[in-house]
Design a protein around this motif. Structure first.
Motif, PDB file in Angstrom:
ATOM      1  N   UNK A  43       0.854  -1.187   0.000  1.00 30.70           N
ATOM      2  CA  UNK A  43       0.000   0.000   0.000  1.00 30.70           C
ATOM      3  C   UNK A  43       0.892   1.240   0.000  1.00 30.70           C
ATOM      4  N   UNK A  44       0.735   2.083  -1.014  1.00 32.95           N
ATOM      5  CA  UNK A  44       1.551   3.288  -1.127  1.00 32.95           C
ATOM      6  C   UNK A  44       0.788   4.417  -1.779  1.00 32.95           C
ATOM      7  N   UNK A  45       1.495   5.536  -2.009  1.00 30.01           N
ATOM      8  CA  UNK A  45       0.791   6.713  -2.534  1.00 30.01           C
ATOM      9  C   UNK A  45       1.573   7.493  -3.575  1.00 30.01           C
ATOM     10  N   UNK A  46       2.842   7.139  -3.847  1.00 30.08           N
ATOM     11  CA  UNK A  46       3.662   8.018  -4.680  1.00 30.08           C
ATOM     12  C   UNK A  46       4.520   7.239  -5.664  1.00 30.08           C
ATOM     13  N   UNK A  56       8.082   0.649  -7.814  1.00 35.11           N
ATOM     14  CA  UNK A  56       8.739  -0.652  -7.936  1.00 35.11           C
ATOM     15  C   UNK A  56       8.159  -1.659  -6.940  1.00 35.11           C
ATOM     16  N   UNK A  57       7.742  -1.187  -5.782  1.00 29.97           N
ATOM     17  CA  UNK A  57       7.069  -2.083  -4.832  1.00 29.97           C
ATOM     18  C   UNK A  57       5.704  -2.500  -5.362  1.00 29.97           C
ATOM     19  N   UNK A  58       5.015  -1.577  -6.023  1.00 30.14           N
ATOM     20  CA  UNK A  58       3.745  -1.931  -6.660  1.00 30.14           C
ATOM     21  C   UNK A  58       3.951  -3.065  -7.664  1.00 30.14           C
ATOM     22  N   UNK A  59       5.021  -2.958  -8.433  1.00 26.24           N
ATOM     23  CA  UNK A  59       5.288  -3.977  -9.457  1.00 26.24           C
ATOM     24  C   UNK A  59       5.669  -5.320  -8.832  1.00 26.24           C
ATOM     25  N   UNK A  60       6.244  -5.293  -7.647  1.00 28.58           N
ATOM     26  CA  UNK A  60       6.710  -6.528  -7.033  1.00 28.58           C
ATOM     27  C   UNK A  60       5.693  -7.225  -6.154  1.00 28.58           C
ATOM     28  N   UNK A  61       4.632  -6.520  -5.779  1.00 29.11           N
ATOM     29  CA  UNK A  61       3.642  -7.095  -4.866  1.00 29.11           C
ATOM     30  C   UNK A  61       2.617  -7.935  -5.617  1.00 29.11           C
ATOM     31  N   UNK A  62       1.957  -8.825  -4.887  1.00 28.59           N
ATOM     32  CA  UNK A  62       0.842  -9.573  -5.470  1.00 28.59           C
ATOM     33  C   UNK A  62      -0.348  -8.653  -5.720  1.00 28.59           C
ATOM     34  N   UNK A  63      -0.591  -7.766  -4.768  1.00 28.58           N
ATOM     35  CA  UNK A  63      -1.679  -6.794  -4.906  1.00 28.58           C
ATOM     36  C   UNK A  63      -1.152  -5.403  -4.576  1.00 28.58           C
ATOM     37  N   UNK A  64      -1.005  -4.530  -5.582  1.00 31.89           N
ATOM     38  CA  UNK A  64      -0.598  -3.144  -5.322  1.00 31.89           C
ATOM     39  C   UNK A  64      -1.827  -2.274  -5.094  1.00 31.89           C
ATOM     40  N   UNK A  65      -1.789  -1.459  -4.040  1.00 35.36           N
ATOM     41  CA  UNK A  65      -2.917  -0.572  -3.745  1.00 35.36           C
ATOM     42  C   UNK A  65      -2.407   0.852  -3.588  1.00 35.36           C
ATOM     43  N   UNK A  66      -2.937   1.726  -4.413  1.00 34.83           N
ATOM     44  CA  UNK A  66      -2.606   3.154  -4.354  1.00 34.83           C
ATOM     45  C   UNK A  66      -3.690   3.861  -3.555  1.00 34.83           C
ATOM     46  N   UNK A  86      -3.161  -1.635 -11.067  1.00 35.00           N
ATOM     47  CA  UNK A  86      -2.905  -1.121  -9.721  1.00 35.00           C
ATOM     48  C   UNK A  86      -4.253  -0.732  -9.130  1.00 35.00           C
ATOM     49  N   UNK A  87      -4.611  -1.378  -8.041  1.00 35.49           N
ATOM     50  CA  UNK A  87      -5.885  -1.061  -7.400  1.00 35.49           C
ATOM     51  C   UNK A  87      -5.775   0.268  -6.658  1.00 35.49           C
ATOM     52  N   UNK A  88      -6.882   0.963  -6.542  1.00 30.98           N
ATOM     53  CA  UNK A  88      -6.889   2.169  -5.725  1.00 30.98           C
ATOM     54  C   UNK A  88      -7.979   2.062  -4.669  1.00 30.98           C
ATOM     55  N   UNK A  89      -7.747   2.732  -3.559  1.00 29.88           N
ATOM     56  CA  UNK A  89      -8.718   2.776  -2.467  1.00 29.88           C
ATOM     57  C   UNK A  89      -8.715   4.173  -1.887  1.00 29.88           C
ATOM     58  N   UNK A  90      -9.853   4.593  -1.365  1.00 29.47           N
ATOM     59  CA  UNK A  90      -9.949   5.934  -0.787  1.00 29.47           C
ATOM     60  C   UNK A  90      -9.101   6.072   0.467  1.00 29.47           C
TER      61      UNK A  90
END
Length: 374
Positions: free
Chosen positions: A288-291, A296-306, A357-361
């Protein structure tokens, strides 16, 4: 790498700090550490007995009279660091930006590989900044208690704000009293480019102490989790020394790639090998990140959440997603870094329609989704 979670598969949550667990970036708060050090030393002098100890038993900061550093002086130094960083960044961008700048920035389209190289090229800027601060000895004499005091004061004033319901994911990682089942989240960790792991941990700990909507037993379990959780970040050297810090900034978690290099110990590649050896199932890794530094962590995770802004209107959210990852191609065409709502992510991933890349509020939405699919 995006894969759907199998029923019953353990979950590892890996969180960014600045802008993800917090409402806004907290790096500027570290600029208040010299002032906190000076106040501590001043109070010590006020209460020192007449027969004061020899200099070799006193802190280096006090012996060298750096307690005379006034608030305006430390503020000016910090502002100078920020200005120098921005100047370095602009000069670097002029030479290394991966695409030709367009009149409309939305027309700039870098491939994932181009974008990754651009992010990694910023390493020279980040390390130059850390070295500049180290040479200045800005943090010399700072101790852990000063870090805690800055975090406490920032929470009091509102300068440090954790996202609403920040603790919901943490609470899902600890066993509740009387609950025979294992926690839904098997592990929770943080990876951050922040300059101080100590500051992150103290901020979380002090914020958890202030929670009023959980039971004493749950709070004790939460504090224990924070105290022992893995935080991969940088540090101000020597905070636990009686003399205080040497002023050196240590660590090598300053770029998107360096963040991702801390991810493999949580990711399926290494996790699968360890799980096989221990005859257990590998964990499902959620990052889970924002920037852009989370890319690169988004690309490496099973589920990336912005994490998007809570309640943000759809078109505005799309524009902000583009701006955050510019100049990366975020369009829906082939090769784009595409975003979808968290509730749509599993279906789109199962269809094999590229990487999403999934997003959540907010973090509560992440927690609620995990509960709904478990």
């Amino acid at each position: 790498m995006t894969t759907t979670r199998r029923p019953g598969q353990p979950v590892h949550i890996v969180l960014d700090w600045d802008g993800t667990l917090t409402v806004k970036d907290t790096m500027a708060l570290l600029g208040g550490l010299p002032r906190a050090r000076d106040l501590r030393l001043y109070n010590q002098r006020l209460h020192r007995p007449e027969s004061e100890p020899p200099s070799h038993l006193r802190g280096e900061a006090e012996v060298n009279s750096i307690v005379d550093l006034t608030p305006p002086a430390s503020v000016n130094l910090w502002d100078g660091f920020v200005a120098a960083y921005m100047e370095d960044y602009r000069a670097h961008k002029a030479l290394h930006y991966p695409v030709t700048p367009k009149e409309s920035p939305r027309e700039e389209r870098a491939s994932p590989d181009q974008y990754s190289r651009w992010l990694e090229s910023l390493k020279v800027v980040e390390y130059a900044s850390a070295e500049r601060v180290t040479r200045s000895r800005f943090f010399r004499g700072v101790r852990t208690e000063d870090v805690a005091n800055v975090a406490r004061d920032a929470l009091d004033s509102g300068a440090l704000q954790l996202r609403e319901d920040w603790n919901c994911l943490f609470e899902m990682s600890v066993s509740q009293a009387g609950d025979q089942q294992a926690p839904l989240i098997s592990k929770i960790s943080i990876i951050s480019v922040n300059w101080s792991e100590c500051f992150i941990r103290w901020s979380l700990y002090l914020a958890a102490e202030r929670l009023t909507n959980i039971s004493p037993a749950s709070k004790a379990a939460l504090l224990g989790r924070i105290d022992n959780m893995k935080i991969s970040s940088n540090e101000i050297h020597g905070l636990d020394s009686p003399q205080g810090s040497s002023g050196k900034l240590t660590g090598n978690v300053r770029t998107a790639r360096e963040k991702a290099e801390r991810l493999p110990e949580f990711s399926n590649q290494s996790e699968a090998a360890a799980a096989k050896q221990q005859h257990r199932e590998a964990a499902f890794v959620v990052y889970v990140g924002d920037s852009g530094t989370d890319y690169e962590c988004f690309r490496g995770a099973d589920l990336p959440i912005w994490i998007s802004d809570q309640g943000e209107e759809e078109n505005r959210r799309v524009r902000r997603f583009e701006a955050v990852f510019r100049p990366l191609n975020t369009g829906n065409e082939s090769g784009g870094f595409k975003s979808c709502h968290l509730k749509e992510w599993a279906e789109l991933t199962d269809r094999g329609d590229g990487d999403w890349c999934a997003w959540a509020d907010d973090l509560k939405e992440v927690a609620d989704w995990l509960k709904s699919v478990s």
